[in-house]
Design an enzyme around this catalytic site. Structure first.
Site, short mmCIF file in Angstrom:
data_model
loop_
_atom_site.label_atom_id
_atom_site.label_comp_id
_atom_site.label_asym_id
_atom_site.label_seq_id
_atom_site.Cartn_x
_atom_site.Cartn_y
_atom_site.Cartn_z
N ARG A 100 -1.49 6.22 7.12
CA ARG A 100 -3.53 6.19 6.68
C ARG A 100 -4.45 5.05 7.11
O ARG A 100 -5.36 4.54 7.60
CB ARG A 100 -3.19 6.02 4.89
CG ARG A 100 -2.91 7.70 4.70
CD ARG A 100 -3.02 8.02 3.79
NE ARG A 100 -2.16 9.11 3.29
CZ ARG A 100 -1.93 9.65 2.35
NH1 ARG A 100 -1.23 9.23 1.09
NH2 ARG A 100 -1.56 10.72 1.97
N GLU A 143 -3.14 13.67 7.60
CA GLU A 143 -2.33 12.67 6.61
C GLU A 143 -3.52 12.13 5.73
O GLU A 143 -3.44 11.51 5.03
CB GLU A 143 -3.10 11.32 7.50
CG GLU A 143 -1.97 11.43 9.23
CD GLU A 143 -1.53 10.24 10.21
OE1 GLU A 143 -0.94 9.53 9.19
OE2 GLU A 143 -1.26 10.30 10.97
N1 COS Z 1 5.37 5.63 -1.85
C1 COS Z 1 7.09 5.31 -2.24
N2 COS Z 1 6.59 6.23 -3.09
C2 COS Z 1 5.79 7.55 -3.72
C3 COS Z 1 4.03 6.87 -3.06
C4 COS Z 1 4.68 5.64 -1.63
N3 COS Z 1 3.15 6.12 -1.67
N4 COS Z 1 3.77 7.75 -3.91
C5 COS Z 1 4.73 8.43 -4.59
N5 COS Z 1 5.73 8.26 -4.27
C6 COS Z 1 6.77 8.39 -5.31
C7 COS Z 1 5.95 8.34 -6.85
O1 COS Z 1 6.63 7.50 -7.11
C8 COS Z 1 7.24 9.91 -7.41
O2 COS Z 1 8.92 9.37 -7.83
P1 COS Z 1 9.56 9.15 -8.72
O3 COS Z 1 9.65 10.54 -9.00
O4 COS Z 1 10.35 8.90 -8.65
O5 COS Z 1 8.18 8.61 -9.60
C9 COS Z 1 7.28 10.83 -5.94
O6 COS Z 1 7.13 9.92 -4.63
C10 COS Z 1 6.23 12.09 -6.29
O7 COS Z 1 5.06 11.10 -6.59
P2 COS Z 1 3.88 12.14 -7.29
O8 COS Z 1 4.01 12.81 -8.55
O9 COS Z 1 2.61 10.93 -7.41
O10 COS Z 1 3.78 13.13 -5.93
P3 COS Z 1 2.93 14.07 -6.61
O11 COS Z 1 3.53 15.83 -5.89
O12 COS Z 1 1.88 14.15 -8.41
O13 COS Z 1 1.22 13.58 -5.70
C11 COS Z 1 0.33 12.90 -3.05
C12 COS Z 1 1.37 13.18 -4.22
C13 COS Z 1 -0.52 14.02 -3.66
C14 COS Z 1 -0.36 11.80 -3.66
C15 COS Z 1 1.11 13.86 -2.29
O14 COS Z 1 1.84 15.23 -2.68
C16 COS Z 1 0.25 13.67 -1.31
O15 COS Z 1 0.00 12.45 -0.42
N6 COS Z 1 -0.88 14.75 -0.41
C17 COS Z 1 -1.10 14.82 0.61
C18 COS Z 1 -0.11 15.29 1.87
C19 COS Z 1 -0.72 14.77 2.89
O16 COS Z 1 -1.02 13.98 3.53
N7 COS Z 1 -0.63 15.49 4.14
C20 COS Z 1 -1.06 15.36 5.36
C21 COS Z 1 0.40 16.21 5.84
S1 COS Z 1 0.90 14.81 7.03
S2 COS Z 1 0.12 14.81 9.05
#
Ligand code: COS
Length: 386
Positions: free
Chosen positions: A246, A366
């Site tokens: 990002r 992303e």
């Molecule tokens: N770095 C390290 N660990 C992370 C993190 C980060 N930036 N973000 C989340 N985690 C970890 C959390 O700590 C959690 O771990 P624990 O269960 O051990 O506590 C786990 O990952 C799950 O995190 P979270 O509960 O926040 O997940 P959610 O499903 O609620 O949602 C989002 C997370 C919405 C932020 C995520 O799904 C996301 O980024 N979605 C967009 C995806 C994207 O960018 N797609 C583009 C395609 S790639 S081009």
């Protein structure tokens, strides 16, 4: 963190010259042909552009985040299709291995990613799981022999998949856990039987950069391809990779906005209406000034977040802030640049018509702008409750 200012200045100058002399003159052709000429790909390899962020011990240039975003500012000034080809090797297609790979995985893949011999790709998104990445359903079941996983499922909009030699694939190894903890990351080689590609997507812009579906049908992947050798941590790997990606994308947005503003300014100085250059009109000046100000703000944010990351801080929030602001800013600058061009801005003879379409993707991939907002707000709330 800039380690050696002279070496960095030389690299930035050679990238800027390459962009100016080789990439910008070929932009329109690349869009028409939907392909980057192989001679240019060769020059990208020679310049080391595929390995900017890969550690030196694995054949890359090993740039720090600040150094990398400065290079991305320069690359952003031309068609995003060029940057896209080297983007996955420096970002989502290699960083899972760099951050969490075993020494064997690093040794096997990073040198070839750094040289550009191999293109790396990243498969998280699926037809039914985009923003809600943790709900993905591609399965990876450990085979009875213990030596393989069997993958089934479909990944969607996978950048550089048509060119990829390896793909980092997030798949569910624990069907009992429907959330993030059931997910593991694998390195899957293109030639693995059971892996096939869908037809190339027809996109709004960024012609020359390719995406398609990646389909797994009883695809047997050796257990040694599990990133880091650990199940259940693949989602975290993906999130860490995206935090870095990002910031890189935010930097590309800054470069693209600078280019569009430069084109708009040149046009405003040259184009005469009511007996004078339209640059003399205050309503046009307001668009130029607002764009300049917002670009400066985005550039400053990106550099600040990059330095924080280099200093060892977790920049999940700052990377999301930078991606959100820079990509939205880029969209506003694109819109104003078309407006300043007037009717010419709607005509394909002018680069702005293409850039306007190309940069729309920055607010989507992303992580959409809404996902960045969600990440920022959640982190704020979590911090406040601590
Ligand atoms: N770095 C390290 N660990 C992370 C993190 C980060 N930036 N973000 C989340 N985690 C970890 C959390 O700590 C959690 O771990 P624990 O269960 O051990 O506590 C786990 O990952 C799950 O995190 P979270 O509960 O926040 O997940 P959610 O499903 O609620 O949602 C989002 C997370 C919405 C932020 C995520 O799904 C996301 O980024 N979605 C967009 C995806 C994207 O960018 N797609 C583009 C395609 S790639 S081009």
């Amino acid at each position: 963190m800039i380690r050696d200012p002279d070496t960095l200045a030389a690299l930035l100058e050679s990238v800027a010259r390459f962009v100016r002399e080789r990439l910008i003159p070929n932009e329109a052709q690349v869009a028409d042909d939907d392909a980057i000429p192989s001679a240019i790909v060769g020059e990208m390899k020679t310049l080391g552009l595929f390995g900017l962020s890969i550690p030196v011990e694995y054949g890359g240039i090993g740039l720090t985040m600040e150094e990398e975003v400065r290079v991305a500012f320069e690359l952003g000034r031309t068609s995003p299709a060029f940057r896209s080809l080297i983007g996955t090797n420096n970002g989502i297609g290699s960083q899972g291995i760099v951050l969490d790979g075993t020494p064997e995985q690093k040794a096997r893949y990073l040198p070839r990613l750094a040289s550009g011999e191999l293109i790396g790709s990243f498969a998280l998104t699926e037809p039914g799981s985009g923003s809600d990445a943790a709900s993905l359903t591609t399965s990876a079941v450990r085979a009875a022999d213990g030596a393989h996983y069997v993958l089934n499922g479909t990944k969607r909009y996978i950048t550089n998949a048509p060119e990829a030699g390896i793909i980092t694939v997030m798949a569910r190894t624990d069907p009992g856990d429907r959330g993030a903890r059931g997910i593991s990351a694998f390195i899957v080689e293109r030639e693995t039987s059971g892996l096939s590609l869908g037809k190339a997507d027809r996109k709004m812009g960024q012609r020359g950069a390719h995406t398609c579906d990646v389909i797994f049908e009883n695809c047997r992947v050796p257990a040694s391809q599990l990133i880091g050798g650990r199940e259940g941590v693949g989602f975290k790997t993906a999130m860490k990779v995206l935090d870095k990606g990002r910031l890189h994308i935010a930097a590309v947005c800054v470069g693209a906005a600078e280019r569009m503003l430069a084109d708009a300014l040149a046009y405003a100085i040259e184009r005469k209406q009511f007996g004078q250059p339209i640059a003399e009109f205050q309503l046009v000046q307001a668009m130029l000034a607002d764009s300049k100000t917002e670009i400066y703000a985005a550039r400053s944010m990106v550099l600040d977040a990059a330095r924080l990351r280099d200093d060892g801080h977790d920049v999940g929030t700052e990377a999301a802030c930078a991606k959100l602001f820079a990509s939205e800013m880029c969209g506003r600058v694109a819109d104003r640049a078309v407006q300043i061009h007037g009717g010419a801005g709607y005509i394909a003879d002018y680069a702005i018509e293409r850039f306007y379409r190309d940069v729309r993707l920055f607010r989507l991939y992303e992580g959409t702008s809404q996902i960045q907002q969600l990440v920022i707000a959640r982190n704020m709330i979590r911090e406040a409750r601590r």
